[in-house]
Design an enzyme around this catalytic site. Structure first.
Site, PDB file in Angstrom:
ATOM      1  N   SER A  72      -7.583  -3.556  -2.423  1.00 13.29           N
ATOM      2  CA  SER A  72      -8.647  -4.718  -2.410  1.00 13.29           C
ATOM      3  C   SER A  72      -7.892  -6.192  -2.149  1.00 13.29           C
ATOM      4  O   SER A  72      -7.320  -6.995  -2.910  1.00 13.29           O
ATOM      5  CB  SER A  72      -9.011  -4.864  -3.771  1.00 13.29           C
ATOM      6  OG  SER A  72      -8.161  -4.355  -4.875  1.00 13.29           O
ATOM      7  N   LEU A 126      -0.397  -4.120  -2.073  1.00 17.13           N
ATOM      8  CA  LEU A 126      -0.226  -3.215  -0.988  1.00 17.13           C
ATOM      9  C   LEU A 126       0.033  -1.835  -0.775  1.00 17.13           C
ATOM     10  O   LEU A 126       0.142  -1.416  -1.996  1.00 17.13           O
ATOM     11  CB  LEU A 126       1.169  -4.004  -0.139  1.00 17.13           C
ATOM     12  CG  LEU A 126       1.328  -5.441   0.402  1.00 17.13           C
ATOM     13  CD1 LEU A 126       2.539  -5.861   0.276  1.00 17.13           C
ATOM     14  CD2 LEU A 126       0.324  -5.575   1.444  1.00 17.13           C
TER      15      LEU A 126
HETATM   16  P1  ADP Z   1      -0.150   2.809  -3.709  1.00 23.44           P
HETATM   17  O1  ADP Z   1      -1.085   3.374  -4.494  1.00 23.44           O
HETATM   18  O2  ADP Z   1      -0.043   1.376  -4.099  1.00 23.44           O
HETATM   19  O3  ADP Z   1      -0.396   2.760  -2.167  1.00 23.44           O
HETATM   20  P2  ADP Z   1       1.672   4.851  -4.161  1.00 23.44           P
HETATM   21  O4  ADP Z   1       1.672   4.822  -5.733  1.00 23.44           O
HETATM   22  O5  ADP Z   1       0.923   5.916  -3.446  1.00 23.44           O
HETATM   23  O6  ADP Z   1       1.340   3.275  -3.675  1.00 23.44           O
HETATM   24  O7  ADP Z   1       3.318   4.892  -3.881  1.00 23.44           O
HETATM   25  C1  ADP Z   1       4.286   4.168  -4.305  1.00 23.44           C
HETATM   26  C2  ADP Z   1       5.532   4.793  -4.140  1.00 23.44           C
HETATM   27  O8  ADP Z   1       6.654   4.077  -4.695  1.00 23.44           O
HETATM   28  C3  ADP Z   1       5.759   6.234  -4.660  1.00 23.44           C
HETATM   29  O9  ADP Z   1       6.562   7.202  -3.686  1.00 23.44           O
HETATM   30  C4  ADP Z   1       6.699   5.764  -6.062  1.00 23.44           C
HETATM   31  O10 ADP Z   1       7.257   6.816  -6.303  1.00 23.44           O
HETATM   32  C5  ADP Z   1       7.591   4.565  -5.523  1.00 23.44           C
HETATM   33  N1  ADP Z   1       7.964   4.017  -6.635  1.00 23.44           N
HETATM   34  C6  ADP Z   1       9.394   3.471  -6.766  1.00 23.44           C
HETATM   35  N2  ADP Z   1       9.517   2.828  -7.957  1.00 23.44           N
HETATM   36  C7  ADP Z   1       8.208   2.768  -8.268  1.00 23.44           C
HETATM   37  C8  ADP Z   1       7.722   1.611  -9.477  1.00 23.44           C
HETATM   38  N3  ADP Z   1       8.671   1.330 -10.206  1.00 23.44           N
HETATM   39  N4  ADP Z   1       6.374   2.097  -9.625  1.00 23.44           N
HETATM   40  C9  ADP Z   1       5.610   2.697  -8.982  1.00 23.44           C
HETATM   41  N5  ADP Z   1       6.047   3.275  -7.826  1.00 23.44           N
HETATM   42  C10 ADP Z   1       7.358   3.245  -7.501  1.00 23.44           C
END
Ligand code: ADP
Length: 199
Positions: free
Chosen positions: A106, A33
């Site tokens: 995806s 997501l």
């Molecule tokens: P996506 O690419 O799936 O849309 P993002 O990487 O842009 O998601 O965002 C994920 C968010 O969740 C970031 O702000 C990140 O710092 C936070 N987060 C918290 N814990 C985790 C974790 N264990 N792994 C990845 N992201 C994390």
């Protein structure tokens, strides 16, 4: 098979390029997501791989949807075309010996199947970043969930458009209550033997 275009027989192949780069090329395909952590993990993993002398490329919405796919929206047809082009680009990177880290929602089995078919199953590693929607919505990194709830974005995955969890991903990563470093470590350990050239 005699349907290979003659030009491919004249090109220097993936194997030679992998040898040159001293690695094995794969597409590491992160699905999940919006806000699940795909890009965060992919970018941090890329740093880790770079430090270990692997040669990589990240593909995500920022460098694909604003560039080569800037004429595509989020209808089912456009999402499929988006993934088809990404998969074709990834295949070129892999042919070049490069480890490609793809971060794309995806959302459907059909879309991921298409990507895997284009890239080839031996070059494709599917990683499901499995974060509950409530957590993604709390994080709301880009403010998209709020907008989707307000009806300002149509076809938003998880809200008004479906997300089908992969049935047989190569790896499932849970991010809830875990550090980014810990998640990256798990992915790194999972892929490292698959991308190391055999000695
Ligand atoms: P996506 O690419 O799936 O849309 P993002 O990487 O842009 O998601 O965002 C994920 C968010 O969740 C970031 O702000 C990140 O710092 C936070 N987060 C918290 N814990 C985790 C974790 N264990 N792994 C990845 N992201 C994390």
């Amino acid at each position: 098979m005699n349907d290979i275009h003659p030009v491919f027989e004249k090109m220097i192949g993936q194997h030679e390029k992998e040898t040159f780069l001293n690695q094995k090329a794969k597409v590491i395909w992160f699905t999940g997501l919006s806000g699940s952590g795909k890009s965060t993990i992919a970018l941090s993993l890329e740093k880790r791989l770079h430090e270990k002398d692997f040669f990589t490329q990240v593909l995500d919405g920022d460098n694909v949807r604003t560039g080569i796919n800037n004429n595509l929206g989020f209808s089912e047809e456009d999402r499929t075309e988006n993934i088809r082009r990404i998969a074709e680009i990834s295949k070129l990177f892999v042919n070049c010996g490069i480890i490609t880290l793809n971060s794309f929602v995806s959302p459907t089995n059909a879309i991921r199947k298409l990507a895997k078919e284009i890239i080839g199953k031996d070059n494709f590693i599917e990683i499901f970043v499995d974060t509950p929607i409530e957590i993604c919505e709390q994080r709301d990194v880009k403010g998209l969930y709020k907008k989707a709830r307000e009806g300002k974005i149509k076809d938003f995955t998880g809200i008004t458009s479906p997300f089908e969890a992969p049935k047989n991903p190569d790896l499932t990563i849970k991010t809830e209550n875990r550090t980014i470093e810990n998640c990256v470590e798990e992915v790194f350990n999972f892929i490292v033997l698959k991308i190391k050239s055999k000695v």
